[in-house]
Motif scaffolding. Structure first.
Motif, PDB file in Angstrom:
ATOM      1  N   SER A  81     -58.613  62.134   9.823  1.00  0.00           N
ATOM      2  CA  SER A  81     -57.760  61.402  10.758  1.00  0.00           C
ATOM      3  C   SER A  81     -56.510  62.218  11.058  1.00  0.00           C
ATOM      4  O   SER A  81     -55.856  62.751  10.153  1.00  0.00           O
ATOM      5  CB  SER A  81     -57.364  60.051  10.164  1.00  0.00           C
ATOM      6  OG  SER A  81     -56.507  59.359  11.048  1.00  0.00           O
ATOM      7  N   ASP A  87     -56.669  56.963  17.299  1.00  0.00           N
ATOM      8  CA  ASP A  87     -57.967  57.268  16.705  1.00  0.00           C
ATOM      9  C   ASP A  87     -58.421  58.689  17.075  1.00  0.00           C
ATOM     10  O   ASP A  87     -59.593  58.926  17.339  1.00  0.00           O
ATOM     11  CB  ASP A  87     -59.029  56.242  17.147  1.00  0.00           C
ATOM     12  CG  ASP A  87     -60.285  56.347  16.281  1.00  0.00           C
ATOM     13  OD1 ASP A  87     -60.166  56.752  15.108  1.00  0.00           O
ATOM     14  OD2 ASP A  87     -61.387  56.057  16.792  1.00  0.00           O
ATOM     15  N   VAL A  88     -57.465  59.621  17.094  1.00  0.00           N
ATOM     16  CA  VAL A  88     -57.782  61.033  17.320  1.00  0.00           C
ATOM     17  C   VAL A  88     -57.978  61.680  15.962  1.00  0.00           C
ATOM     18  O   VAL A  88     -57.147  61.533  15.064  1.00  0.00           O
ATOM     19  CB  VAL A  88     -56.654  61.743  18.102  1.00  0.00           C
ATOM     20  CG1 VAL A  88     -56.967  63.226  18.275  1.00  0.00           C
ATOM     21  CG2 VAL A  88     -56.466  61.079  19.458  1.00  0.00           C
ATOM     22  N   ARG A  89     -59.093  62.401  15.810  1.00  0.00           N
ATOM     23  CA  ARG A  89     -59.452  62.968  14.519  1.00  0.00           C
ATOM     24  C   ARG A  89     -59.668  64.478  14.642  1.00  0.00           C
ATOM     25  O   ARG A  89     -60.062  64.975  15.696  1.00  0.00           O
ATOM     26  CB  ARG A  89     -60.736  62.310  13.988  1.00  0.00           C
ATOM     27  CG  ARG A  89     -60.692  60.788  14.001  1.00  0.00           C
ATOM     28  CD  ARG A  89     -61.959  60.191  13.412  1.00  0.00           C
ATOM     29  NE  ARG A  89     -62.070  60.437  11.984  1.00  0.00           N
ATOM     30  CZ  ARG A  89     -61.450  59.714  11.053  1.00  0.00           C
ATOM     31  NH1 ARG A  89     -60.668  58.699  11.416  1.00  0.00           N
ATOM     32  NH2 ARG A  89     -61.603  59.988   9.777  1.00  0.00           N
ATOM     33  N   ASP A 148     -63.998  66.059  19.111  1.00  0.00           N
ATOM     34  CA  ASP A 148     -63.092  65.006  19.558  1.00  0.00           C
ATOM     35  C   ASP A 148     -62.615  65.369  20.962  1.00  0.00           C
ATOM     36  O   ASP A 148     -62.263  66.526  21.221  1.00  0.00           O
ATOM     37  CB  ASP A 148     -61.898  64.886  18.604  1.00  0.00           C
ATOM     38  CG  ASP A 148     -60.961  63.755  18.978  1.00  0.00           C
ATOM     39  OD1 ASP A 148     -61.091  62.660  18.417  1.00  0.00           O
ATOM     40  OD2 ASP A 148     -60.090  63.983  19.852  1.00  0.00           O
ATOM     41  N   ILE A 150     -59.906  64.743  22.696  1.00  0.00           N
ATOM     42  CA  ILE A 150     -58.528  65.231  22.823  1.00  0.00           C
ATOM     43  C   ILE A 150     -58.416  66.648  22.270  1.00  0.00           C
ATOM     44  O   ILE A 150     -57.773  67.515  22.883  1.00  0.00           O
ATOM     45  CB  ILE A 150     -57.539  64.286  22.105  1.00  0.00           C
ATOM     46  CG1 ILE A 150     -57.639  62.877  22.690  1.00  0.00           C
ATOM     47  CG2 ILE A 150     -56.119  64.826  22.220  1.00  0.00           C
ATOM     48  CD1 ILE A 150     -57.329  62.797  24.180  1.00  0.00           C
ATOM     49  N   GLY A 201     -62.522  57.793  26.661  1.00  0.00           N
ATOM     50  CA  GLY A 201     -62.110  57.446  25.307  1.00  0.00           C
ATOM     51  C   GLY A 201     -61.555  56.042  25.191  1.00  0.00           C
ATOM     52  O   GLY A 201     -61.878  55.301  24.241  1.00  0.00           O
ATOM     53  N   THR A 206     -63.413  55.058  21.580  1.00  0.00           N
ATOM     54  CA  THR A 206     -63.425  56.201  20.666  1.00  0.00           C
ATOM     55  C   THR A 206     -63.371  57.500  21.466  1.00  0.00           C
ATOM     56  O   THR A 206     -63.862  57.571  22.599  1.00  0.00           O
ATOM     57  CB  THR A 206     -64.690  56.201  19.785  1.00  0.00           C
ATOM     58  OG1 THR A 206     -64.655  57.345  18.918  1.00  0.00           O
ATOM     59  CG2 THR A 206     -65.960  56.290  20.630  1.00  0.00           C
ATOM     60  N   PHE A 207     -62.745  58.512  20.854  1.00  0.00           N
ATOM     61  CA  PHE A 207     -62.736  59.855  21.437  1.00  0.00           C
ATOM     62  C   PHE A 207     -63.725  60.767  20.728  1.00  0.00           C
ATOM     63  O   PHE A 207     -63.792  61.957  21.021  1.00  0.00           O
ATOM     64  CB  PHE A 207     -61.329  60.462  21.343  1.00  0.00           C
ATOM     65  CG  PHE A 207     -60.326  59.800  22.248  1.00  0.00           C
ATOM     66  CD1 PHE A 207     -60.274  60.125  23.596  1.00  0.00           C
ATOM     67  CD2 PHE A 207     -59.439  58.851  21.757  1.00  0.00           C
ATOM     68  CE1 PHE A 207     -59.353  59.514  24.434  1.00  0.00           C
ATOM     69  CE2 PHE A 207     -58.513  58.239  22.592  1.00  0.00           C
ATOM     70  CZ  PHE A 207     -58.477  58.581  23.942  1.00  0.00           C
ATOM     71  N   ASP A 208     -64.479  60.201  19.791  1.00  0.00           N
ATOM     72  CA  ASP A 208     -65.426  60.998  19.010  1.00  0.00           C
ATOM     73  C   ASP A 208     -66.653  61.336  19.846  1.00  0.00           C
ATOM     74  O   ASP A 208     -67.349  60.435  20.341  1.00  0.00           O
ATOM     75  CB  ASP A 208     -65.832  60.233  17.749  1.00  0.00           C
ATOM     76  CG  ASP A 208     -66.642  61.094  16.815  1.00  0.00           C
ATOM     77  OD1 ASP A 208     -67.876  61.140  16.975  1.00  0.00           O
ATOM     78  OD2 ASP A 208     -66.049  61.732  15.929  1.00  0.00           O
TER      79      ASP A 208
END
Length: 524
Positions: A81, A87-89, A148, A150, A201, A206-208
């Motif tokens: 994380s 929620d950017v990982r 991800d 981002i 996202g 989610t951005f995953d």
């Protein structure tokens, strides 16, 4: 496959991404007394070779430890994380799609650093040159390793600044204008792309990229997918470059130093097409299907346009520049990549990924060779080189002429060399596209693309005739043939071009399972 602990694999991938960035910082520091060599400039160039060599070695160990029985599985993954509120990982991983591009980037950057050690480009501080080269490598490798959205955008943008300065400070004629054109085009496309990435996202929650691929667009309405594909696709198309958003490329290539052209063609152009495969195809399939026929149409226009531009530059009296000609040829070759992706079929997408690697190997070699020609003759102008009967490289520098002819026939798609398989599979994919697409339209695109292969052969054979053939004038000095450091930088690309052409399964065995799973709507 070598049995390597998963934690070691994670460390290797993290080192591949972060190592060049740390090396860039170290390059700006004073060299320790024992490492200065004959001069500080030589020490920093040696530092560049050492860091890029270590990154390449780590990438090769990563390949050796990769589970080739499960190429569709994300391996060497790190998931930490980073920005919990969004929620950017920090999510890293490689599969059969990204691994070949990772190795290609590491290889080309190492070869460029090696070439620059013996033939440094004229310009300001060598420290700045090596640092920019390493930052550029870190950005390209991160683009192919992050999972991800981002982080993908940040890595995608990281390469712009170092490439701008490589062109503006170490380039040739009109370098500042060309660098500004490059940065403005790509930044404008990136702003639009960021909006599309944020839309996906936020709406999907989610951005995953792994989660988005597994969801396969089910969390997004068709209108959201269409909007996202339009926004993200524009940004990716500029970097690819797709006709008519290509006009920054010829100027950038013409002005860039040799290693800048090699990396721009061999690595940076692949980032755009990779984004189409990794993000848009799995995350927004319905939206992509809406635009696929238009993407295919623009792709085949690019194939024909690029070839016709090259034919115009290759004719006697046109004052055509060899670097500019190869840049336009890239517009055509990347058109085949986009055509394969637009078919939305495993065959077409596999062909696109194969053509990506082949283009990186062959066009990287071509820019190295043209740089060698310029070092010896002082020009890349075809008319100046080919006064009278031709430049006669076969007679004046036979090894250099032979390598240039080899790279040309590899670029035109000669069977048995790397360029053949990608273009053929892309055309096969367009011949029988996804069931939701118009087959008559794609049959037309296939026919136009096949016609483009004939035009490609025409201009490349003209170039070989004008540059390699001809009688050696009595007063013409004999050119120095391929030097030791040039052999070291160029032979790996020649060998890999032959290996990929004779054993395509080596690459397709990696990409096909991953592509099949990606298009089916899932990734593990």
């Amino acid at each position: 496959m070598i049995d390597i602990n998963e934690s070691v694999m994670r460390f290797l991938l993290a080192f591949v991404v972060v190592g060049p960035l740390l090396g860039a910082v170290a390059a700006l520091l004073p060299a320790p007394p024992g490492l200065k060599g004959s001069s500080p400039e030589q020490a920093v160039r040696r530092h560049g070779v050492t860091v890029t060599g270590a990154v390449l070695l780590a990438a090769l160990v990563l390949v050796a430890g990769f589970d080739h029985d499960q190429p569709a599985k994300m391996q060497a993954t790190t998931d930490i994380s980073w920005i919990p509120a969004l929620d950017v990982r920090i999510h890293l991983g490689v599969d059969g799609i990204s691994l070949p591009l990772l190795v290609l980037s590491a290889l080309l950057t190492f070869l460029c650093a090696l070439y620059s050690y013996f033939a440094p480009p004229a310009g300001p501080s060598p420290k700045a040159f090596v640092a920019l080269l390493l930052v550029l490598e870190s950005g390209t490798l991160a683009t192919f390793a992050v999972l991800d959205l981002i982080l993908f955008f940040l890595a995608f943008e990281t390469v712009l600044i170092p490439m701008y300065f490589l062109i503006a400070r170490w380039g040739g004629e009109n370098r500042v204008r060309s660098a500004w054109t490059f940065i403005l085009y790509t930044l404008l496309g990136s702003v639009v792309m960021l909006l599309g990435l944020l839309l996906i996202g936020i709406r999907a929650g989610t951005f995953d990229m792994v989660a988005l691929a597994t969801d396969n667009g089910r969390s997004l309405t068709t209108s959201v997918q269409v909007t996202a594909v339009l926004a993200i696709g524009l940004g990716l198309a500029v970097k690819t470059p797709m006709w008519p958003l290509h006009s920054w490329l010829p100027d950038a290539h013409t002005a860039a130093p040799t290693v800048g052209s090699v990396l721009l063609a061999g690595v940076l152009l692949k980032m755009g097409t990779y984004g189409f495969v990794r993000i848009l195809l799995p995350a927004a399939p319905d939206g992509f299907r809406v635009f696929a026929p238009y993407l295919a149409a623009l792709a085949v226009v690019g194939i024909v346009y690029g070839s016709l531009a090259c034919l115009a530059l290759a004719r006697p009296g046109a004052k055509g520049d060899l670097k500019r000609l190869i840049a336009y040829s890239s517009v055509g070759h990347m058109g085949f990549v986009l055509l394969g992706i637009a078919s939305m079929t495993p065959t077409g997408v596999n062909g696109a990924l194969f053509a990506n690697i082949a283009h990186g190997l062959v066009t990287g070699l071509l820019f190295f060779l043209v740089g060698g020609v310029k070092d010896r003759t002082g020009t890349t102008d075809l008319d100046t080189l080919a006064e009278g009967t031709g430049a006669a490289l076969y007679g004046r520098a036979p090894r250099l002429g032979g390598l240039l002819a080899f790279a040309a026939v590899a670029s035109l798609g000669l069977p048995g060399l790397a360029g053949f398989w990608g273009e053929m599979l892309a055309l096969f994919g367009a011949f029988d596209p996804h069931q939701g697409l118009s087959r008559p339209a794609f049959l037309t695109f296939t026919a136009v693309g096949a016609f483009g292969t004939l035009l490609t052969a025409a201009y490349l054979l003209i170039v070989v005739r004008r540059v390699c053939m001809g009688a050696v004038p009595r007063e013409a000095p004999r050119l120095s043939d391929v030097r030791g450091h040039e052999f070291a930088a160029w032979v790996p690309l020649v060998v890999l071009t032959v290996v990929a052409g004779l054993w395509p399964r080596t690459l397709l065995g990696l990409t096909d399972p991953a592509v099949q799973q990606l298009l089916a709507g899932g990734t593990r």
